[in-house]
Motif scaffolding. Structure first.
Motif, PDB file in Angstrom:
ATOM      1  N   ARG A  58      34.504  50.887  40.705  1.00 24.98           N
ATOM      2  CA  ARG A  58      35.111  51.783  39.718  1.00 24.98           C
ATOM      3  C   ARG A  58      35.443  51.002  38.438  1.00 24.98           C
ATOM      4  NH1 ARG A  58      40.311  54.696  42.205  1.00 24.98           N
ATOM      5  NH2 ARG A  58      41.243  52.678  41.779  1.00 24.98           N
ATOM      6  N   ALA A  59      35.935  49.764  38.627  1.00 25.43           N
ATOM      7  CA  ALA A  59      36.217  48.919  37.459  1.00 25.43           C
ATOM      8  C   ALA A  59      34.911  48.506  36.775  1.00 25.43           C
ATOM      9  CB  ALA A  59      37.021  47.696  37.872  1.00 25.43           C
ATOM     10  N   ARG A 103      41.464  47.452  27.995  1.00 28.70           N
ATOM     11  CA  ARG A 103      41.461  47.612  29.449  1.00 28.70           C
ATOM     12  C   ARG A 103      40.082  47.950  29.991  1.00 28.70           C
ATOM     13  NH1 ARG A 103      47.258  50.696  29.706  1.00 28.70           N
ATOM     14  NH2 ARG A 103      48.500  48.850  29.172  1.00 28.70           N
ATOM     15  N   ARG A 104      39.208  48.483  29.148  1.00 29.74           N
ATOM     16  CA  ARG A 104      37.820  48.674  29.591  1.00 29.74           C
ATOM     17  C   ARG A 104      37.092  47.338  29.626  1.00 29.74           C
ATOM     18  NH1 ARG A 104      38.231  54.032  27.792  1.00 29.74           N
ATOM     19  NH2 ARG A 104      38.173  53.541  25.574  1.00 29.74           N
ATOM     20  N   ASN A 124      32.993  50.529  33.929  1.00 32.37           N
ATOM     21  CA  ASN A 124      33.346  50.356  32.515  1.00 32.37           C
ATOM     22  C   ASN A 124      32.603  49.188  31.869  1.00 32.37           C
ATOM     23  OD1 ASN A 124      35.177  52.459  32.205  1.00 32.37           O
ATOM     24  ND2 ASN A 124      36.966  51.225  32.747  1.00 32.37           N
ATOM     25  N   VAL A 136      45.158  49.467  46.925  1.00 30.64           N
ATOM     26  CA  VAL A 136      44.143  50.322  46.314  1.00 30.64           C
ATOM     27  C   VAL A 136      44.662  51.753  46.289  1.00 30.64           C
ATOM     28  CG1 VAL A 136      41.697  50.817  46.326  1.00 30.64           C
ATOM     29  CG2 VAL A 136      42.600  49.014  47.774  1.00 30.64           C
ATOM     30  N   ASN A 152      45.844  42.300  30.488  1.00 32.53           N
ATOM     31  CA  ASN A 152      45.341  43.627  30.102  1.00 32.53           C
ATOM     32  C   ASN A 152      46.481  44.516  29.582  1.00 32.53           C
ATOM     33  OD1 ASN A 152      46.653  44.260  32.464  1.00 32.53           O
ATOM     34  ND2 ASN A 152      45.002  45.512  33.311  1.00 32.53           N
ATOM     35  N   ARG A 153      47.585  43.886  29.239  1.00 31.03           N
ATOM     36  CA  ARG A 153      48.746  44.565  28.641  1.00 31.03           C
ATOM     37  C   ARG A 153      49.353  45.627  29.542  1.00 31.03           C
ATOM     38  NH1 ARG A 153      48.238  46.188  22.397  1.00 31.03           N
ATOM     39  NH2 ARG A 153      50.479  46.419  22.555  1.00 31.03           N
ATOM     40  N   LEU A 154      49.310  45.421  30.866  1.00 29.37           N
ATOM     41  CA  LEU A 154      50.175  46.257  31.704  1.00 29.37           C
ATOM     42  C   LEU A 154      51.599  45.738  31.550  1.00 29.37           C
ATOM     43  CD1 LEU A 154      48.233  47.064  35.007  1.00 29.37           C
ATOM     44  CD2 LEU A 154      48.826  48.618  33.158  1.00 29.37           C
ATOM     45  N   ARG A 188      49.016  40.526  34.590  1.00 28.19           N
ATOM     46  CA  ARG A 188      49.246  41.818  33.948  1.00 28.19           C
ATOM     47  C   ARG A 188      49.439  41.707  32.438  1.00 28.19           C
ATOM     48  NH1 ARG A 188      51.245  46.047  37.374  1.00 28.19           N
ATOM     49  NH2 ARG A 188      52.832  46.546  35.846  1.00 28.19           N
ATOM     50  N   MET A 246      40.689  45.667  36.126  1.00 32.05           N
ATOM     51  CA  MET A 246      41.663  45.119  37.077  1.00 32.05           C
ATOM     52  C   MET A 246      41.518  45.791  38.427  1.00 32.05           C
ATOM     53  SD  MET A 246      45.694  44.579  36.446  1.00 32.05           S
ATOM     54  CE  MET A 246      46.713  43.653  37.563  1.00 32.05           C
ATOM     55  N   PHE A 255      43.696  46.022  42.103  1.00 35.11           N
ATOM     56  CA  PHE A 255      45.051  45.772  42.592  1.00 35.11           C
ATOM     57  C   PHE A 255      45.062  45.468  44.092  1.00 35.11           C
ATOM     58  CE2 PHE A 255      45.326  48.311  38.835  1.00 35.11           C
ATOM     59  CZ  PHE A 255      46.498  47.963  38.199  1.00 35.11           C
TER      60      PHE A 255
END
Lengths: 267, 248
Positions: free
Chosen positions: B146-147, B76-77, B150, B86, B50-52, B47, B81, B83
Motif C-alpha cells: 500500500r505504501a 508523505r507520498r 505511492n 497494521v 515524515n512529519r507525523l 516520525r 511509512m 507501522f
C-alpha cells in the motif's frame, strides 16, 4: 404599579398555583420511595424540585416582561442567553476536545440562526417573542444535544482509531480525508434520532409542542400543523449544527501539518 | 548527496526532551537501522522524517530540501511509512492498495495492483479478499504494498515485524530487502531486535535517552567480537554496560 402591588400580584399568582402544589404529592411519593428503598436521592429530589420551581417561575416572569415589551432586541437577548448556557453546558461535557465551548457556541449558534432565519424569512413565524422564544428554545435545546453528541463521539472515535488514521495520514491523506469515517459516523449519530422520531411520530408518543397546544385548548389539527413545522425545522437545525460541530471538531484535533493531536482516553 | 539529512534535530513533548541534537545522513538505497532501548526516541525520530511529529524548520532535509517547506501530503507520498500495528482500511486488499493514489484522484490499474502484490510476495488471488480477514504477516505485507503504490523514495519502518511470528517475520524481511534490490528503495528501520539488524542492516544507529550513542556499519557496531561495546551491551540487555564510558 408600586412594589407592594407587584408583590400582591405575585402572591395572587402563586395562590392560583394550587394545582401545581397538588402535583407535588407525586414528588413527595417519589421521596418516600427513595427513602424506603435507600436510593439516597431525597436530598437531590428536594433541591431539584425547588430549583426547577424557582427557575421556571423566574423565567415565567421574565417572559411576561419580554412579551409585554415586544421588542426584537429583548427577544434576541433571551436567545443569546439560551445559546450561552447551551454552549457552556456542551463545553463542560466535551472537555477532551480543545476549544469545545467555542465549537459548541459556533455550531449551536450558526445552526440555530440559520434555521430561525429560514423560518422568519419564509414567513412561517413572525419575529415576535411569543413565536421566537419558544421556537428558539426548542431549536437551541435540540442543537445542544446534537453538538454534545458530535463533539464527544468524534473525540472518542478519533482516539480509538488513531492507528488507522495515522496509517492514512502516512499515505498522504489530509486530516479531513483521514477522519472521513469518523466525520460521517458523528453526523449520522446526530441525525438518526431525529429521523427516527420523525418516522414514528404520533405512533409512540405525542410530541411536546402538540401536547402543549392541545392542553392549552387548541384543536388537534391546528396542533398537528405546528408540530409538523417544529419537526421539520428540528431535522434541519440539528443537521446544520451537527455538520458545523463535526467540521470544527475534526479541525481541533489536527494540526496544520496534518498531525493527529494527543487525545485523552474516555473513562 | 544523502537522500535524508538530519541536522541538530531536537524534539520535546509536553516540556520533556525526547530527542537531543541528532545529526545523521542516510544515503540512497541504504538500509539504515535505528536500535536502542524502549523510550530512547527511535519512533519519535522516525516520525519526524515524515512529519507525523513536527521537526523544527531547517533540521530535516529530503534530497537537499527542508521537509517543512514541502506540502505535507507530497512529503508523505515520497517518504512512506509502515507501522508496527497494521491497520487495514475498510474494503478489499485492492481497495487498500488504491488508497494512496486515490487521494490525488488517480486510480490503480488491476495490473499494477497485482504487480504490487508480487513485489511483497503475495498471491494475486488475495486482491479481492476483504482486508480484515488477512493474517498478521499478510496484512503487514499488504501495508508495505500500500505504501509502495505511492512510489516512495524512502520507506520508514516502525518495528514492522515485532507483532509477527518468526515465519511471517522472515517473509517480511525478505520482502523488504528484495525491494531495496529491485527498486533502489532507501529503508529507515526501527528495530529492537539486534539479530534483525545484523541480518538486514547496512548501518546502525544506537540511540539512548534521545541522544546518538554511535553510528556505524553493522560490522563495526554489532560484530560479536569486534563490535561497539555499548551496542553489544544493549544486545545482551546489559543496561549498565550501555551507559559506562570507555575506559571507565
Amino acid at each position: 404599579m408600586d412594589i407592594l402591588d407587584q408583590i400582591d400580584t405575585i402572591l395572587r399568582d402563586l395562590g392560583s398555583l394550587e394545582r401545581v402544589g397538588l402535583s407535588l404529592v407525586l414528588v413527595l411519593l417519589a421521596a418516600l420511595i427513595s427513602r424506603w428503598q435507600r436510593a439516597d436521592l431525597e436530598y437531590d429530589l428536594v433541591t431539584a424540585t425547588a430549583r426547577g420551581f424557582v427557575q421556571l417561575i423566574a423565567i415565567g416572569y421574565v417572559l411576561e416582561l419580554v412579551f409585554e415589551q415586544d421588542h426584537p432586541l429583548w427577544t434576541t437577548l433571551i436567545l443569546l442567553v439560551m445559546l450561552t448556557v447551551a454552549a457552556r453546558t456542551t463545553g463542560q461535557r466535551g472537555k477532551k476536545t480543545p476549544g469545545a465551548t467555542r465549537i459548541a457556541f459556533l455550531s449551536i449558534g450558526l445552526g440555530s440562526l440559520f434555521t430561525l432565519a429560514v423560518l422568519v424569512v419564509a414567513g412561517i413565524f413572525d419575529y415576535t417573542p411569543q413565536n421566537i422564544i419558544p421556537i428558539g428554545g426548542m431549536i437551541i435545546g435540540n442543537a445542544m444535544t446534537t453538538a454534545s453528541q458530535v463533539i464527544n463521539r468524534m473525540a472518542d472515535d478519533l482516539h480509538d482509531h488513531r492507528g488507522r488514521i495515522e496509517n492514512m495520514l502516512a499515505l498522504g491523506a489530509t486530516g479531513r480525508q483521514a477522519s472521513l469515517i469518523e466525520f460521517q459516523r458523528a453526523l449520522r449519530t446526530a441525525m438518526i434520532p431525529h429521523i427516527d422520531t420523525t418516522k414514528t411520530v404520533g405512533l409512540i408518543k405525542l410530541p411536546g409542542a402538540m401536547t402543549g397546544m392541545i392542553l392549552a385548548g387548541a384543536s388537534p389539527l391546528a396542533a398537528v400543523k405546528i408540530q409538523l413545522i417544529v419537526m421539520y425545522m428540528l431535522v434541519g437545525s440539528v443537521t446544520f449544527t451537527g455538520l458545523i460541530a463535526a467540521l470544527l471538531t475534526y479541525r481541533a484535533f489536527f494540526t496544520d501539518a496534518h498531525q493527529l493531536r494527543a487525545i485523552p482516553a474516555s473513562k | 548527496m544523502p537522500i535524508l539529512q538530519i541536522r541538530e534535530l531536537s524534539l520535546s513533548r509536553g516540556g520533556q526532551p525526547v530527542l537531543h541534537k541528532i545529526n545523521l545522513s542516510i544515503e540512497p538505497g541504504e538500509v539504515f537501522l535505528l536500535i536502542g532501548p524502549s523510550g530512547s526516541g527511535k519512533s519519535s525520530l522516525l516520525r519526524c522524517l515524515n512529519r507525523l511529529e513536527e521537526p523544527a524548520p531547517g533540521t530535516v532535509f529530503l534530497d537537499g530540501t527542508d521537509i517543512t517547506a514541502l506540502p505535507v501530503p507530497d512529503l508523505r507520498r515520497r517518504v512512506g511509512m509502515v507501522f508496527q500495528q497494521v491497520a487495514m482500511f475498510p474494503g478489499t486488499v485492492a481497495d487498500n492498495l488504491a488508497y494512496g493514489p486515490g487521494l490525488c484522484g488517480d486510480s490503480l490499474s488491476r495490473a499494477r495492483a497485482l504487480d504490487l502484490l508480487g513485489m511483497v510476495t503475495l498471491e494475486p488471488d488475495i486482491a479481492d479478499k476483504p482486508a480484515g480477514e488477512l493474517s498478521g504477516g499478510q496484512a503487514q505485507r499488504v501495508a508495505i504494498a500500500r505504501a509502495l503504490a505511492n512510489q516512495p523514495d524512502v520507506l520508514l519502518l516502525d518495528e514492522p515485524t515485532s507483532a509477527l511470528d518468526p515465519i511471517a517475520t522472515h517473509a517480511v524481511e525478505t520482502t523488504l530487502t528484495g525491494l531495496r534490490e529491485r527498486l533502489g528503495l532507501t529503508l529507515v528501520w526501527v528495530s529492537h531486535a539486534v539479530e534483525q539488524a545484523r541480518r538486514v542492516g547496512d548501518r546502525v544507529l544506537l540511540l539512548d535517552g534521545g541522544r546518538v550513542v554511535r553510528i556505524g556499519s553493522v560490522a563495526e557496531m554489532l560484530d560479536p567480537v569486534n563490535g561497539d561495546r555499548r551496542a553489544l551491551a544493549f544486545a545482551l540487555g546489559d543496561e549498565a554496560g550501555m551507559q559506562a564510558q570507555p575506559g571507565a
